[in-house]
Design a protein around this motif. Structure first.
Motif, PDB file in Angstrom:
ATOM      1  N   MET A  68       0.835  -1.204   0.000  1.00  0.00           N
ATOM      2  CA  MET A  68       0.000   0.000   0.000  1.00  0.00           C
ATOM      3  C   MET A  68       0.877   1.265   0.000  1.00  0.00           C
ATOM      4  N   MET A  69       1.946   1.246   0.806  1.00  0.00           N
ATOM      5  CA  MET A  69       2.861   2.388   0.856  1.00  0.00           C
ATOM      6  C   MET A  69       3.569   2.572  -0.479  1.00  0.00           C
ATOM      7  N   LEU A  70       3.875   1.466  -1.134  1.00  0.00           N
ATOM      8  CA  LEU A  70       4.570   1.520  -2.419  1.00  0.00           C
ATOM      9  C   LEU A  70       3.734   2.251  -3.460  1.00  0.00           C
ATOM     10  N   TYR A  71       2.441   2.015  -3.431  1.00  0.00           N
ATOM     11  CA  TYR A  71       1.546   2.681  -4.389  1.00  0.00           C
ATOM     12  C   TYR A  71       1.541   4.197  -4.145  1.00  0.00           C
ATOM     13  N   SER A  72       1.528   4.574  -2.875  1.00  0.00           N
ATOM     14  CA  SER A  72       1.554   6.001  -2.531  1.00  0.00           C
ATOM     15  C   SER A  72       2.863   6.643  -2.965  1.00  0.00           C
ATOM     16  N   ASP A  73       3.978   5.901  -2.786  1.00  0.00           N
ATOM     17  CA  ASP A  73       5.289   6.420  -3.187  1.00  0.00           C
ATOM     18  C   ASP A  73       5.355   6.637  -4.691  1.00  0.00           C
ATOM     19  N   MET A  74       4.721   5.735  -5.455  1.00  0.00           N
ATOM     20  CA  MET A  74       4.732   5.904  -6.905  1.00  0.00           C
ATOM     21  C   MET A  74       3.905   7.122  -7.306  1.00  0.00           C
ATOM     22  N   GLU A 116       3.442   9.771  -5.611  1.00  0.00           N
ATOM     23  CA  GLU A 116       4.149  10.990  -5.214  1.00  0.00           C
ATOM     24  C   GLU A 116       5.468  11.155  -5.958  1.00  0.00           C
ATOM     25  N   GLY A 117       5.799  10.174  -6.800  1.00  0.00           N
ATOM     26  CA  GLY A 117       7.011  10.268  -7.596  1.00  0.00           C
ATOM     27  C   GLY A 117       8.255   9.821  -6.879  1.00  0.00           C
ATOM     28  N   ILE A 118       8.111   9.260  -5.691  1.00  0.00           N
ATOM     29  CA  ILE A 118       9.285   8.804  -4.934  1.00  0.00           C
ATOM     30  C   ILE A 118       9.868   7.546  -5.589  1.00  0.00           C
ATOM     31  N   VAL A 119       8.985   6.716  -6.145  1.00  0.00           N
ATOM     32  CA  VAL A 119       9.405   5.462  -6.787  1.00  0.00           C
ATOM     33  C   VAL A 119       8.934   5.492  -8.235  1.00  0.00           C
ATOM     34  N   SER A 120       9.816   5.134  -9.159  1.00  0.00           N
ATOM     35  CA  SER A 120       9.441   5.098 -10.576  1.00  0.00           C
ATOM     36  C   SER A 120       8.464   3.967 -10.839  1.00  0.00           C
ATOM     37  N   LYS A 121       7.782   4.059 -12.005  1.00  0.00           N
ATOM     38  CA  LYS A 121       6.816   3.025 -12.359  1.00  0.00           C
ATOM     39  C   LYS A 121       7.497   1.672 -12.525  1.00  0.00           C
ATOM     40  N   GLU A 122       8.690   1.646 -13.115  1.00  0.00           N
ATOM     41  CA  GLU A 122       9.421   0.389 -13.310  1.00  0.00           C
ATOM     42  C   GLU A 122       9.788  -0.238 -11.963  1.00  0.00           C
TER      43      GLU A 122
END
Length: 563
Positions: free
Chosen positions: A436-442, A444-450
């Motif tokens: 769930m946190m990973l989705y939020s990070d994506m 917000e641009g913290i984690v790239s889509k790849e």
């Protein structure tokens, strides 16, 4: 070739049908190969043959063509040797036989040597017309094809029977005494009430101390039909080579076979015997590892416990004297503590009074061991006292276990499993949170889509692994609880005799493994399930129980308060 057209041939019509014949795999072929249709075809063929006179019709119904040991075929050969028959007529070569070598021997060597005319109608073969070049090739080739066909059918039948055995289906034509095939499924067994009660009585009599001979005599006195006679009376066409008298009676051998047969505890054991191949009918016993054993396949007649005890008794030397129907109370159980030989009961008469005592059988026979003499009454009293004491200890243990069963962490291994389960549940929840946190990070641009796709897959895999581990641990916990329930069922075998006041043969064989006699004041008893008893005692401290064995060998237990 010169032919004697005035000769009248005396023919034997030969027809054969095998239950396992490949030609009857379809209803159409079954009809074409039926005995009546074979006869009709041959008679229709011969009706305008003025030189052939039918003198006999030989029928082998239900016999394989893989060999020539068939009653009707052998009778036909006898007629040929006596000169009654000089012509054999069959529907086709496969009805004559499917064995390549012997078929060729009869058709190409024996029949010509005896002047026998051979006709196979559907193969358009008549030995009187002589062999052309095609016959020299085709007839042996057809016999070879028939032989190969028979071999193929044999392999298929064996394979099919093997599959049925592994599925727990009974494929034997006759079932063990005490059972019958169900009306709805001939491959399933059910208890035969009449014969089944006899089997149960046989086991009871053995547990009570009766020998196999005494049991057999008792059954004969009561007029109970032996297994062979019972099958005959039920309309079965059962045959045996063991019958020696007009009526087959019970014998010690028959009784022992029943006592040793694990079919009575619900196990179906098949595939014990086989033949090398479809041509050789001599059977041999397969290695026991190759037998097909399906446990708890049908309703048992005898409990596993009683069956195990009976097997132990069958391995003991517990012969009875001619005037005794039952073995003595401690026969086979009481042994010499030094040499391990069974103690022998002996009666002496002193001043007109009889005294019974036990002594070492080695001493009695060879004097190579001391007598270890002990009066029978003293030994029985001592055994009863020690048994009652052991039962009281068992009752203490049972009450302790029942109390412990009301508190948490009742099993030693359960606490460890519970800890593992909690950790895996936490790991599962953590994986869900991270996804769930990973989705939020994506977002917000913290984690790239790849990176999101790669990490999401990794967390998903960890989540699935955690869920699988949880299911495995829960299953293990269920198994532990089930095992714990079963592990302590042995306590009930002793508890049911808590009010015992005197020994009986049944009690002795159920609860005592061995009595070692040192002298008239010292004996040592190994009770049944002694290993379970010792294991349980060793586990008690870890379960919050203090235990003390006092000077009288009584078990004193104290349960600690569980926090």
């Amino acid at each position: 070739m010169y032919q004697n057209i005035n000769k009248i041939y005396h023919a034997a019509i030969y027809v054969r049908l095998s239950k396992e014949d490949g030609d009857i795999s379809s209803s159409a072929k079954l009809e074409s190969n039926s005995i009546s249709n074979q006869k009709a075809l041959i008679l229709d063929f011969l009706k305008d043959k003025k030189d052939i006179e039918v003198v006999s019709v030989r029928v082998d119904d239900g016999y394989s063509g893989s060999n020539f040991e068939r009653p009707a075929f052998q009778a036909m050969l006898e007629d040929i040797r006596r000169g009654i028959v000089d012509c054999v007529v069959v529907k086709d070569l496969s009805r004559f036989g499917r064995e390549y070598i012997d078929s060729g021997k009869y058709i190409e060597r024996l029949f010509p040597a005896l002047g026998v005319r051979f006709i196979a109608i559907n193969d358009n073969y008549d030995s009187l017309k002589g062999k052309n070049q095609a016959d020299e090739i085709i007839i042996p080739f057809k016999n070879l094809i028939n032989d190969a066909y028979c071999r193929d059918i044999s392999i298929k039948i064996r394979s099919n029977l093997e599959i049925k055995r592994k599925k727990g289906e009974c494929v034997t034509p006759f079932v063990a005494f005490g059972y019958r095939k169900t009306k709805t499924d001939k491959h399933k067994l059910e208890i035969d009430p009449s014969a089944g009660s006899v089997v149960q009585d046989i086991f009871k009599m053995k547990l009570q101390g009766m020998s196999q001979d005494a049991i057999a005599n008792r059954l004969n006195e009561l007029g109970i039909l032996s297994p062979f006679e019972y099958k005959i009376s039920s309309g079965s066409r059962y045959e045996t080579g063991f019958r020696q008298k007009e009526q087959a009676l019970w014998s010690s051998v028959t009784v022992r076979r029943i006592l040793e047969n694990e079919v009575y505890i619900g196990n179906l054991v098949q595939g014990k015997r086989t033949t090398p191949n479809h041509k050789v009918k001599q059977t041999y016993v397969k290695p026991e590892d190759d037998w097909i054993r399906i446990e708890k396949n049908h309703e048992p007649l005898v409990s596993d416990r009683d069956f195990e005890i009976v097997q132990r008794l069958l391995g003991m030397d517990t012969r009875t004297s001619p005037d005794q129907k039952q073995v003595y109370l401690l026969s086979g159980i009481a042994v010499c503590a030094d040499c391990g030989a069974p103690m022998t009961r002996k009666v002496s008469t002193v001043a007109g009074k009889k005294y019974a005592y036990y002594l070492c059988s080695t001493n009695k026979e060879t004097k190579r061991c001391s007598s270890h003499r002990i009066p029978e009454k003293d030994l029985e009293v001592a055994v009863l006292v020690m048994l009652k004491q052991h039962i009281q200890n068992i009752l203490h243990l049972k009450r302790v276990l029942e109390f412990i069963g009301t508190v948490p962490f009742q099993e030693i291994n359960m606490k460890k499993l519970q800890d593992r389960l909690e950790k895996k549940k936490q790991e599962k929840e953590r994986c869900k949170e991270l996804r769930m946190m990973l989705y939020s990070d994506m977002k917000e641009g913290i984690v790239s889509k790849e990176d999101y796709v790669e990490l999401h897959a990794a967390y998903g895999k960890r989540l699935r692994n955690a869920e699988e581990s949880i299911r495995a641990i829960q299953k293990e916990m269920d198994n532990e609880l089930e095992k714990a329930d079963k592990a302590n069922t042995w306590l009930d075998y002793f508890v049911k005799y808590q009010d015992i006041e005197e020994l009986s043969r049944t009690v002795v064989v159920e609860l005592i493994r061995q009595i070692r006699v040192y002298d008239k004041k010292n004996i040592e008893i190994t009770f049944d399930f002694d290993d379970c008893y010792q294991t349980l005692l060793n586990q008690l401290p870890a379960m919050g129980v203090d235990m003390v064995i006092d000077d009288n060998n009584n078990l004193q237990v104290k349960v600690k308060e569980v926090v």
